[in-house]
Design a protein around this motif. Structure first.
Motif, short mmCIF file in Angstrom:
data_model
loop_
_atom_site.label_atom_id
_atom_site.label_comp_id
_atom_site.label_asym_id
_atom_site.label_seq_id
_atom_site.Cartn_x
_atom_site.Cartn_y
_atom_site.Cartn_z
N ASN A 247 27.25 40.69 47.72
CA ASN A 247 26.19 39.87 47.14
C ASN A 247 26.75 38.66 46.41
O ASN A 247 26.18 37.57 46.44
N TYR A 248 27.87 38.86 45.72
CA TYR A 248 28.50 37.77 44.96
C TYR A 248 29.00 36.67 45.90
O TYR A 248 28.77 35.48 45.66
N LYS A 249 29.64 37.07 46.99
CA LYS A 249 30.13 36.09 47.96
C LYS A 249 28.98 35.34 48.62
O LYS A 249 29.07 34.14 48.90
N LEU A 250 27.88 36.05 48.88
CA LEU A 250 26.70 35.40 49.45
C LEU A 250 26.13 34.38 48.47
O LEU A 250 25.75 33.27 48.86
N HIS A 251 26.09 34.74 47.19
CA HIS A 251 25.61 33.82 46.15
C HIS A 251 26.45 32.55 46.12
O HIS A 251 25.92 31.44 46.06
N LEU A 252 27.78 32.72 46.18
CA LEU A 252 28.67 31.56 46.16
C LEU A 252 28.45 30.68 47.40
O LEU A 252 28.39 29.45 47.30
N SER A 253 28.28 31.33 48.54
CA SER A 253 28.08 30.60 49.79
C SER A 253 26.78 29.79 49.77
O SER A 253 26.75 28.62 50.15
N LEU A 254 25.71 30.43 49.31
CA LEU A 254 24.40 29.76 49.27
C LEU A 254 24.39 28.58 48.30
O LEU A 254 23.61 27.65 48.45
N ASN A 255 25.26 28.64 47.29
CA ASN A 255 25.31 27.57 46.29
C ASN A 255 26.50 26.62 46.50
O ASN A 255 26.85 25.85 45.60
N ASN A 256 27.11 26.70 47.73
CA ASN A 256 28.24 25.84 48.08
C ASN A 256 29.36 25.87 47.05
O ASN A 256 29.94 24.85 46.66
N MET A 257 29.64 27.08 46.59
CA MET A 257 30.71 27.27 45.61
C MET A 257 31.88 28.01 46.29
O MET A 257 31.65 28.87 47.14
N PRO A 258 33.12 27.64 45.93
CA PRO A 258 34.29 28.30 46.56
C PRO A 258 34.44 29.75 46.09
O PRO A 258 34.12 30.08 44.95
N ILE A 259 34.92 30.58 46.99
CA ILE A 259 35.22 31.97 46.62
C ILE A 259 36.56 32.01 45.90
O ILE A 259 37.54 31.40 46.35
N GLU A 260 36.58 32.70 44.78
CA GLU A 260 37.79 32.74 43.96
C GLU A 260 38.95 33.40 44.71
O GLU A 260 38.75 34.35 45.47
N GLU A 261 40.14 32.87 44.49
CA GLU A 261 41.33 33.51 45.07
C GLU A 261 41.61 34.82 44.34
O GLU A 261 41.42 34.93 43.13
N ASN A 262 42.06 35.80 45.08
CA ASN A 262 42.40 37.10 44.51
C ASN A 262 41.23 37.68 43.69
O ASN A 262 41.41 38.18 42.56
N LEU A 263 40.04 37.58 44.25
CA LEU A 263 38.86 38.09 43.57
C LEU A 263 38.99 39.60 43.32
O LEU A 263 39.22 40.36 44.25
N ASN A 264 38.84 39.99 42.06
CA ASN A 264 38.84 41.41 41.70
C ASN A 264 37.47 41.74 41.12
O ASN A 264 37.20 41.49 39.96
N MET A 265 36.61 42.29 41.99
CA MET A 265 35.21 42.51 41.59
C MET A 265 35.10 43.55 40.47
O MET A 265 34.28 43.39 39.56
N GLN A 266 35.92 44.57 40.54
CA GLN A 266 35.85 45.61 39.51
C GLN A 266 36.20 45.03 38.14
O GLN A 266 35.52 45.31 37.14
N GLU A 267 37.22 44.23 38.12
CA GLU A 267 37.63 43.60 36.86
C GLU A 267 36.53 42.70 36.32
O GLU A 267 36.28 42.67 35.11
N LYS A 268 35.88 41.99 37.21
CA LYS A 268 34.79 41.08 36.82
C LYS A 268 33.61 41.85 36.22
O LYS A 268 33.06 41.48 35.18
N VAL A 269 33.23 42.93 36.89
CA VAL A 269 32.08 43.74 36.44
C VAL A 269 32.38 44.42 35.11
O VAL A 269 31.57 44.36 34.17
N ILE A 270 33.54 45.07 35.02
CA ILE A 270 33.90 45.76 33.77
C ILE A 270 34.04 44.75 32.63
O ILE A 270 33.71 45.04 31.48
N GLY A 271 34.51 43.53 32.96
CA GLY A 271 34.62 42.48 31.95
C GLY A 271 33.26 42.14 31.36
O GLY A 271 33.13 41.93 30.14
N ILE A 272 32.23 42.07 32.20
CA ILE A 272 30.87 41.77 31.72
C ILE A 272 30.37 42.90 30.82
O ILE A 272 29.82 42.66 29.73
N LEU A 273 30.59 44.14 31.26
CA LEU A 273 30.14 45.30 30.46
C LEU A 273 30.85 45.33 29.10
O LEU A 273 30.23 45.60 28.07
#
Length: 306
Positions: A247-273
Motif C-alpha cells: 500500500n505504501y509503494k502504491l501511495h508513492l507511485s500515485l503521488n509521483n514520489m520516489p520509493i526510498e532506498e533500502n526501505l524497511n517497512m517494519q522499522e517505519k511502522v514501529i517508529g510511528i508507534l
C-alpha cells in the motif's frame, strides 16, 4: 429403508404445514409474538406519522401491521417469498395496503430507498454485515431499534477494557451512539430461539466522523486480530507488513514520489508507534480517540489500510 424415512419426514412436514407456516431455520426465522415487546420497541423508536420505516425480516407481519397503523409507509425487506405473500395477504383490502412496500430478496444485496427509521427483529446470522450496511447508508436515517442475540448486543455497547470489547464495538461506536434498551426472553418468539435476545438503539452520528471507514476497518482488523497483544507485536506479522509495504509503494507511485532506498517497512511502522508512545498499547483497552490518532499518524506518513 431411507425411502420410508423420507416418506415419514414428508408426512410430518405436511401435517405441520396444515397448522401454519413452517419457519426456515436457514433464514433465522423466529417470529416476535409478544405485543408488549413490539409496543415497547415502537415507543423507543419515537415513531412519527410522517415517518418512512425500514423493516428487515417482517415475517408474518406482527410488528409491520402495528407500524403501518402509526407511520406514513413501511418498506419491508423479506427474503422468504412465502412470508412476503402472507404479509401482503394479511393487509389486503385494508387501508394499510397502500402504505406497505415489499422488497423481496436478500437485504444485504438490496438497494435501499430513503427511510427515517429502521425497526426490526433482525435475522441473527446477518447481524454484523447488516449493522454496517445500515450505518454506511446515505442519506442518514434518524435511528434504528433492532433486536439481536444478547451477546451480540452486549458487544455493540462494550467499552474499552470490557471482556466483550472487540472490533465490532469500536467500529459501530465510530459511526453511531449505541444504547442497550431491554432484554427479551426466548418465549417471546415462535419458534423460541436457542439464545436470549436484547434490543438496542443505534443513532448515526450526524455529521459522520471525517474518517475513511475502509481504512479504519483495516486498522482495527489488524489491531484486534490478537486484541491482547501489543500493537508492536500485532503489526510485526509478515502478512501485515507485506500488505502495508504494498500500500505504501502504491501511495508513492500515485503521488509521483520516489520509493526510498533500502526501505524497511517494519522499522517505519514501529517508529510511528514508538513516536506516539503506543507500541505497548493493546487493542482491548484503546478507545476511539486512540485509534483516530493512530490512523492519522499512519496516513500522514503515507501508510494506508484499504
Amino acid at each position: 429403508m431411507p425411502k420410508v424415512k423420507a416418506e415419514k419426514k414428508t408426512r410430518i412436514h405436511n401435517e405441520v404445514q396444515k397448522q401454519g407456516i413452517v419457519f426456515n431455520k436457514d433464514f433465522g426465522q423466529h417470529i416476535l409474538k409478544n405485543p408488549l415487546v413490539i409496543t415497547s420497541m415502537l415507543e423507543k423508536a419515537a415513531l412519527r406519522p410522517t415517518d418512512i420505516v425500514l423493516e428487515i425480516g417482517p415475517g408474518t407481519g406482527n410488528m409491520t401491521v402495528r407500524m403501518l397503523e402509526r407511520c406514513k409507509k413501511v418498506v419491508a425487506c423479506e427474503i422468504d417469498t412465502r412470508l412476503a405473500a402472507e404479509l401482503q395477504k394479511r393487509i389486503q383490502g385494508t387501508p394499510l395496503q397502500p402504505k406497505l412496500q415489499m422488497l423481496i430478496g436478500d437485504f444485504l444485496k438490496a438497494e435501499l430507498p430513503f427511510f427515517d427509521l429502521c425497526i426490526a427483529n433482525v435475522p441473527y446470522q446477518i447481524s454484523s454485515p447488516l449493522i454496517f450496511k445500515l450505518l454506511l447508508h446515505r442519506p442518514l436515517f434518524r435511528c434504528a431499534v433492532l433486536m439481536f442475540q444478547r451477546e451480540f448486543a452486549q458487544r455493540l455497547v462494550a467499552k474499552p477494557g470490557d471482556k466483550l470489547y472487540c472490533r465490532l464495538s469500536i467500529n459501530t461506536q465510530l459511526l453511531a451512539r449505541v444504547d442497550m434498551l431491554m432484554k427479551v426472553g426466548k418465549n417471546n418468539f415462535k419458534p423460541p430461539p436457542k439464545v436470549e435476545s436484547s434490543v438496542v438503539r443505534l443513532e448515526p452520528k450526524n455529521p459522520p466522523p471525517p474518517v475513511n471507514f475502509t481504512e479504519w476497518d483495516g486498522l482495527t482488523r489488524i489491531a484486534f486480530l490478537r486484541k491482547n497483544k501489543t500493537l508492536a507485536a500485532a503489526f510485526k506479522t509478515n502478512s501485515v507488513m507485506e500488505m502495508l509495504e504494498k500500500n505504501y509503494k502504491l501511495h508513492l507511485s500515485l503521488n509521483n514520489m520516489p520509493i526510498e532506498e533500502n526501505l524497511n517497512m517494519q522499522e517505519k511502522v514501529i517508529g510511528i508507534l514508538t513516536k506516539l508512545n503506543m507500541d505497548n498499547f493493546r487493542a482491548r483497552s484503546m478507545d476511539l480517540d486512540d485509534f483516530m490518532r493512530l490512523l492519522l499518524a499512519f496516513n500522514s506518513e503515507g501508510i494506508h489500510f484499504n
